[in-house]
Every structure is written in structure tokens, then in C-alpha cells.
Motif scaffolding. Structure first.
Motif, short mmCIF file in Angstrom:
data_model
loop_
_atom_site.label_atom_id
_atom_site.label_comp_id
_atom_site.label_asym_id
_atom_site.label_seq_id
_atom_site.Cartn_x
_atom_site.Cartn_y
_atom_site.Cartn_z
N PHE A 185 33.85 -4.02 29.46
CA PHE A 185 33.34 -2.72 29.02
C PHE A 185 31.89 -2.62 29.45
N ASP A 186 31.68 -1.84 30.47
CA ASP A 186 30.32 -1.68 30.94
C ASP A 186 29.54 -0.79 29.98
N PRO A 187 28.21 -0.93 29.95
CA PRO A 187 27.40 -0.02 29.13
C PRO A 187 27.63 1.42 29.57
N PHE A 188 27.66 2.27 28.63
CA PHE A 188 27.91 3.67 28.95
C PHE A 188 27.14 4.56 27.98
N THR A 189 26.92 5.78 28.41
CA THR A 189 26.25 6.77 27.58
C THR A 189 27.24 7.87 27.27
N THR A 190 27.32 8.21 26.03
CA THR A 190 28.27 9.24 25.62
C THR A 190 27.66 10.04 24.49
N TYR A 191 28.43 10.92 23.95
CA TYR A 191 27.91 11.74 22.86
C TYR A 191 28.67 11.43 21.58
N THR A 192 28.08 11.81 20.50
CA THR A 192 28.78 11.78 19.23
C THR A 192 28.38 13.03 18.47
N ALA A 193 29.32 13.67 17.90
CA ALA A 193 29.06 14.89 17.13
C ALA A 193 29.70 14.75 15.76
N LYS A 194 29.09 15.37 14.80
CA LYS A 194 29.65 15.25 13.46
C LYS A 194 29.38 16.51 12.68
N ILE A 195 30.20 16.74 11.69
CA ILE A 195 29.96 17.81 10.73
C ILE A 195 30.42 17.28 9.39
N GLY A 196 29.60 17.51 8.40
CA GLY A 196 29.94 16.94 7.12
C GLY A 196 29.23 17.62 5.97
N VAL A 197 29.43 17.05 4.84
CA VAL A 197 28.86 17.58 3.61
C VAL A 197 28.06 16.48 2.94
N SER A 198 26.89 16.83 2.51
CA SER A 198 26.10 15.86 1.76
C SER A 198 25.85 16.40 0.36
N VAL A 199 25.96 15.50 -0.57
CA VAL A 199 25.78 15.86 -1.98
C VAL A 199 24.62 15.05 -2.53
N GLY A 200 23.61 15.75 -2.99
CA GLY A 200 22.44 15.06 -3.51
C GLY A 200 22.63 14.64 -4.95
N TYR A 201 21.97 13.56 -5.32
CA TYR A 201 22.03 13.09 -6.69
C TYR A 201 20.76 12.28 -6.98
N PRO A 202 20.37 12.04 -8.17
CA PRO A 202 20.92 12.70 -9.37
C PRO A 202 20.47 14.15 -9.41
N ARG A 203 20.93 14.86 -10.44
CA ARG A 203 20.65 16.29 -10.48
C ARG A 203 19.15 16.52 -10.56
#
Lengths: 203, 446
Positions: A185-203
Motif C-alpha cells: 500500500f503506497d502512500p496516498f492522498t485522499t479525502y474524507t468527508a463527514k456530517i454529524g451531530v454534536s451534543v454539548g454537555y453539561p447543560r
């Protein structure tokens, strides 16, 4: 990027499902008001999309990412906010009956600059990850190898409520792995994308 | 390689073991693909790149499963959490819309609501004090004693409570509760059967709309003769939470000799000592009654002495003239005709200011900007920056100005600092300091 037909057909409902959720969320964002959170800590779950390069092929994959963010690393009115995320990720990449799985632990610093936006927060992020690549092949011996990844990118966090943000981002990632048996596996450059939800705490 | 990954003979397609060099069915030599040459299909140029020899595996469902797991978790969070927050936001929005529907005489530079008075516990007794609490927060603060009730009134929640019959819950304070729920029969009848005044009258609800009346809770329901109080309300659709501006709301005083109210604007003017109820009728949206108590200042039992300046609902920030460096005590000593015992001391003024700051911290002050600031973010802090400084005096009290700083972390994790200049009248009644006519200036960056 090339998708296998079977994969596409099976992924479409999931993609439509996720897209519908995103649209609903964006509608809520526009109507209700208003990722990194206001609270000192936040837990984030994201759907992760990335590719891995094998030979001359880009093999797309999807997975999930969980991370714990520490939002009060450094914050001032003029600078903005610097936070740090620690988490784990897993993606799986399939081409016919060969499958590659990438599991990793990562550190993701993130900077939200001081802007006039109050409900939308663009950010710049970086990522340093230690990964384990597991291959399950039909005609060679399966195995695994360790590797590392480093990336930089950005994204957008949108406030949904006082504690919840939607977070979407993309990064350019440089990855390197060892060999699995005779497979290099040669070194390679690629992308990563994400979508998510973050929930903060404590209130 | 796992045993499940059995291979097939390229000639007869029979399943063969990877260890065999000859097909057990057709006898073909399968050793031409030694183990080392069986490169994975993932690489291009693989000689075995044929769907015929590839056994379908279950890896694709795993991909879909992983994606669906993430999407479903995200979906569950999105479906569940925003619903609650929408309710909160709607409540805040209602409060804000009520604020924005204030008297047109308000200055545009001030977004402040005004509290008429914050009575002290010593002045209040269970028999004489009609206590109202709107919303569940006040009801849960069932601390015995007059002061506890006063605190309950002062700390009523920011959000407006719906005053539908099921939710109209004045705090039970003996006969006052009965009075609140049972207006005079004549008034009741006339309100109940009053025809709509025009085509878009209150009693007419649009099909498919479920209107609900929400009255912004009062910080205090005690007025002095001559004081004015602007009631604020909003009519919203219960289902969508949207404001319904077309519905008409009418106000009626149960005792015009005690306090009058303008029928459409809801502006209350206290006339003479006593208690009265203000009936707020929004037709199908609901009806509620709030009780007001008008009391004369202690130093003028007959109520003949007017208040120094008529408290109004809000005051322009232009009123906040540069402060004069004078302590309340010095001003008190210099005030001709004012009894020294009736002037608040420095400590008493500071106590009232601290109480106000504490109320802001507890989100008990009904001000649109403050409510919005407090509605999101985290780690809210309210501190006194400067003052209080006396800017004017009256025969009964002093007007002070002070600056408070509000800080929080916004949803991006960034700190946000805003300041606000606030003026407040402080006087004494029955020997107890009372604050009134609090005008909160617009929030601004320091």
C-alpha cells in the motif's frame, strides 16, 4: 470515483435517508433560529465517507466516527475558540469480494475563528490519526497492517439548539500503511468527508 | 484466507479447495494459479477478475449497516432533541414578540420592560398580598412564607405561560385565588357574550388554527397611584407556535376606581389604593385575569403625594444622563423636605441592585434582549461592572444607574461579552427599600 452497481443500488436508500435527515435538520435550523458547542464538552457522532487508494483504484467507503470534544482549550473574543477532539473512526471499503476496513484513533484540533455569525460557525481543522488497515481478500491471505494519517480541512457547524449543532466538514488526508502479505500500500492522498451531530454537555 | 472463501474451477465452476491443484470434478489443473499469483480482485489486471468466479459475500450489507447505523442515530437525535428545543424557542419567541408589541411610546433604543416595584417581604403578608405565579417554575417554588412567595413572583420564568384554562394556575393564596378565577358575574357575562367588534374579532378563530393567549408574567403586581403598567401578551397557534397578530385582545378592569386599563392597548393606570383584576379576553384564544394591588407610599398614607416621576413602562436611554458623583446618603441629607429615614442608604441601594443582578442571572427579568442572550450558549455570567451611581433624586428615593456585564460561550464555543447600562428607581416603603422603573439599556459590546 467508481461505484459498483450493486453497491450503488444498496447505498441509495441509505443516502436518501441521510439526505432527508440533513434537509430536515437544515429546515429546522432556518426556522428555529439558529458543532463545537457552547458547553465545555461535546460528544459527536458522524457519518464518515472516505476513499482508500489501492494500486490505481480509489475504493470508496463509508463508516462512522465518534469523538469527544473539549471545547475550552483556548477561547477569546478576538481569537475565537480552539478545541480538541479525540475519537475513533471506522470505515469499510469493498470491491467485489475484497474488503478493507480502516479503524483508527485520531486527534482533531479545531479552530472556530471570531466572526459575526451567531448561528453558523465555519472552522478549520486538522487531524492526526493512527490507523489499522484490515484486509479480507478472496485470493490472497487476509491480514492487517498499521498506518498513520494526517490531514487538514474545514467545515461548517450550524446551531440547531442551545446544545446541538450539526457539523459537516471535509479534509484532505495523507495516509500511509504497511504491506498486507504481498500486497503493498503506497502512500496516498485522499479525502474524507463527514456530517454529524454534536451534543454539548453539561447543560 | 478463510475457508469460506473457497475457489471455483475455471472450467467446470465446481467449488474447489485452495489447497488442491486438480479439480475433483473435471480433473482440470487448477494449480496454474498458485497461491502467490492469486492476487486480490481489488487490484486491477487480476486474471480472475470475473464475476463468475467471485462468490457473493456479505460485505455490502455491512457497509450499508454501518452507514444506516450512523444515519439512524443522527436521525433519532434530530427527531427527538429539536422538538424540545423548538418548544423552548417558541416560548422565548413568544416572550420576545410580546416584548416587541409594547407601547408605541417606547423609545426604539430601549428594549426594556419595566417592573413597577419589587416589594420587600416585610411589606407583604398572606392576607394583604395577592400573589400570582404564571408558569410551572413559580409553582414549584412552594417555599412557605411571604418572602418565599415574593421570590416566586420575582423569579417567574422568562417564558410566557399559556393561560389556557388547563394551565391558568395562579398560586393559591387563600381568597385571592378565588377572586382571580371568579370575576364579577356581570363582567363575566358581558365578556362571554360580547359579539365580535369586527370581522377579524377575537372570538372568530380561523379554521384549523388553535389560538392560545399568553400573557407575559409581571415581575410584580403592586403599583402605586399614578403608575402605569403596560400589559404584554401574544396570541399564538398552539400547534405551530406561530404568532397570530390578527386576533383582537380586550382588557377590562374590574374596578376602575382602583386601576383603569385601555381596552385595546392594555395600558394600566393605577388610580387609588385597593385591589382589582384586569380581565384579558382573547376570545377563542382564551381569557385570563391578573390581579393588581395599588398601594400608597408609606410616607404618604393618603396617597396625596405623587411619585417623583411617573414610572413608565420603559424609558429611553437618553434618560441615562451622565452620573453625578453623589452617594445616596449625601443626596438624602441634602434633600429638603425628604425624611432621612425614607431615603435608601448606600447599602440598601446596593442590595436592590444586587437583587436585580441576581434576577438577571436567574433569568427572571423579562427583557427581550436579556431573554435572547440567556436562551442559548452556556456558562452565562452576569456581573456588576460599575455603580450604582445616583443620577437624580426625588422626595422619596433616588434613581441610580449601573452597568452590568453579561458573558457566555456561544454555540461555536467562543466567548461573548456584552454590557448594558441599567437605571433603577429605589425608594423606601414602610422602611423597606423597593426598586421600581427598571430600564435596561440595549446590550452592546464593551
Amino acid at each position: 470515483m467508481r461505484f459498483d452497481n450493486v453497491n450503488c443500488r444498496r447505498l441509495r436508500p441509505a443516502v436518501r435517508h441521510a439526505a432527508r435527515r440533513v434537509v430536515v435538520a437544515l429546515c429546522l435550523v432556518s426556522s428555529v433560529t439558529h458543532a463545537q458547542n457552547a458547553q465545555p464538552y461535546a460528544a459527536q457522532i458522524s457519518a464518515l465517507f472516505t476513499t482508500i487508494r489501492v494500486g490505481s483504484e480509489n475504493i470508496p467507503g463509508a463508516g462512522v466516527e465518534l469523538q469527544q470534544r473539549f471545547n475550552r482549550l483556548y477561547a477569546t473574543e478576538g481569537f475565537g475558540a480552539l478545541s480538541l477532539g479525540l475519537g475513533g473512526q471506522y470505515t469499510t471499503h469493498t470491491r467485489r469480494n475484497d474488503r478493507l476496513g480502516i479503524a483508527g484513533l485520531f486527534v482533531e484540533p479545531r479552530w472556530v475563528p471570531a466572526t459575526s455569525f451567531v448561528d453558523v460557525f465555519p472552522y478549520v481543522s486538522a487531524r492526526l490519526a493512527v490507523q489499522r488497515l484490515t484486509g479480507d481478500f478472496a485470493f490472497v491471505e487476509s491480514g492487517s497492517t498499521f498506518g498513520a494519517a494526517i490531514g487538514i480541512g474545514g467545515g461548517l457547524a450550524v446551531k440547531v439548539s442551545r446544545r446541538i449543532n450539526i457539523d459537516a466538514g471535509a479534509q484532505l488526508i495523507r495516509q500511509q500503511f504497511g504491506n498486507i502479505g504481498v500486497l503493498p500500500f503506497d502512500p496516498f492522498t485522499t479525502y474524507t468527508a463527514k456530517i454529524g451531530v454534536s451534543v454539548g454537555y453539561p447543560r | 484466507m478463510s475457508t469460506a472463501n473457497a475457489h471455483h474451477c475455471p472450467d467446470c465452476k465446481a467449488e474447489i479447495s485452495p489447497d488442491l491443484r486438480q479439480c475433483m470434478q473435471c480433473g482440470s489443473d487448477v494449480g496454474v494459479w498458485p497461491e502467490s499469483q492469486r492476487t486480490p480482485l481489488i487490484l486491477p489486471g487480476n486474471p480472475a477478475f470475473s464475476a463468475d468466479v467471485v462468490r457473493k459475500r456479505t460485505s455490502i450489507p455491512k457497509i450499508v449497516g454501518a452507514t444506516a447505523l450512523g444515519a439512524s442515530i443522527i436521525g433519532a437525535v434530530l427527531y427527538y432533541m429539536p422538538a424540545r428545543d423548538v418548544e423552548e424557542t417558541q416560548a422565548i419567541a413568544s416572550a420576545m414578540s410580546a416584548e416587541s408589541s409594547a407601547s408605541p411610546s417606547e423609545s426604539a433604543s430601549v428594549v426594556s420592560a419595566v417592573t413597577i416595584s419589587a416589594p420587600d417581604a416585610a411589606e407583604l403578608s398572606a392576607d394583604s398580598l395577592p400573589v400570582f405565579s404564571y408558569g410551572d417554575t413559580a409553582l414549584t417554588r412552594s417555599v412557605p412564607g411571604a418572602e418565599a412567595r415574593v421570590r416566586a413572583v420575582e423569579s417567574a420564568p422568562v417564558r410566557s405561560s399559556e393561560v389556557t384554562p388547563a394551565l391558568a394556575t395562579p398560586a393559591p393564596v387563600g381568597r385571592r385565588e378565588v377572586a382571580a378565577r371568579t370575576p364579577p358575574r356581570g363582567t363575566e357575562a358581558s365578556l362571554a357574550f360580547r359579539p365580535p367588534a369586527n370581522g377579524s374579532a377575537a372570538a372568530t378563530a380561523t379554521a384549523g388554527i388553535s389560538p392560545s393567549l399568553a400573557v407575559t408574567p409581571l415581575l410584580s403586581n403592586i403599583l402605586s397611584p399614578g403608575e402605569r403598567l403596560q400589559l404584554r401578551w401574544t396570541v399564538t397557534d398552539r400547534r405551530t407556535g406561530r404568532t397570530l397578530p390578527g386576533l383582537r385582545v380586550e382588557f377590562t378592569s374590574m374596578s376602575d376606581s382602583t386601576a383603569t386599563v385601555e381596552t385595546l392597548s392594555g395600558l394600566v393606570v393605577a388610580r387609588s389604593p385597593g385591589s382589582t383584576g384586569i380581565i384579558i379576553d382573547a376570545g377563542s384564544a382564551g381569557r385570563t385575569t391578573i390581579l393588581l394591588s395599588v398601594r400608597a407610599p408609606a410616607s404618604s398614607p393618603e396617597g396625596a403625594r405623587a411619585l417623583p416621576s411617573s414610572p413608565v413602562v420603559s424609558r429611553s436611554s437618553a434618560d441615562l444622563t451622565p452620573p453625578a458623583a453623589a452617594s445616596p446618603a449625601a443626596v438624602a441629607a441634602a434633600s429638603a423636605g425628604a425624611e432621612r429615614s425614607e431615603m435608601p442608604t448606600v447599602d440598601e441601594v446596593r442590595m436592590m441592585v444586587d437583587r436585580f443582578i441576581r434576577d438577571v442571572r436567574r433569568k427572571a427579568i423579562r427583557n427581550a434582549e436579556l431573554a435572547q442572550f440567556m436562551s442559548d450558549g452556556a456558562d452565562h455570567r452576569v456581573t456588576l461592572v460599575s455603580g450604582p451611581t445616583v443620577i437624580s433624586t426625588t422626595t422619596l428615593g433616588v434613581r441610580v444607574i449601573f452597568e452590568m456585564r453579561l458573558t457566555k460561550f456561544d454555540s461555536g464555543g467562543r466567548p461573548m461579552i456584552l454590557v448594558s447600562s441599567t437605571s433603577m428607581d429605589v425608594d423606601k416603603r414602610n422602611g423597606q427599600p423597593i426598586s421600581s422603573a427598571v430600564a435596561v439599556g440595549s446590550l452592546r459590546r464593551p
